[in-house]
Design an enzyme around this catalytic site. Sequence first.
Site: not given
Length: 204
Positions: A111-113
């Site tokens: 969720g935080d690429a």
Amino acid sequence: LLAGSITAQPLAPLVDEFASKVFAELDFVAEGQKSEKFERLYGDIPGVRVPRVHWEATRRRVLTTAWVEGGVKLTAPKHELEAAGVDVKRAVNAAVACTLRQVFGEGFVHGDAHPGNLLATSEALYWIDFGIVCEVPERARSLLVGHVAHLVGRRYAKFFFSSSFFRDSGFFFSLRPLSFFLNLFPLSPSSFEPLPPIFTGTTS
């Protein structure tokens, strides 16, 4: 009009979701478990790696992983990537293949690429920081495939006809804040007027 739309939205669910994600990110045991699950699901993709968790030195407030030697951001200038011995084409292919399988295959999505969480080395592309992940339900994954196919094929009527089903599919199960913004700024065919030149290929 925009101010009125914003005030008409229920803000409590948005605040609750934000708070729950902040507290979830502070549980490093859970983060370590998510990183190992990511490795199990996607570690067989050529060029994809996740730093090993050292559980003997990991606690709820401390996460200890293997050191990634020589890692640089995937968005670093080409000369920096080449100096680090990074095969840019291989690294990009690994990122794309891994992302596609996350969204369309397994449904377990980092969720935080952002670039700081994708470290390229001469050996592989390392994914780090699993504080936020989301689960995309199978029905939503199927609808996403259909949406992409309609968009690439310029079948805009079918794309927007299926949007109502997409909203109800459960895709926002763990991404409810996005549904908040989707309601504020609904899609329309005019949204894609600048885009057609990039959709000249086939869905294959």
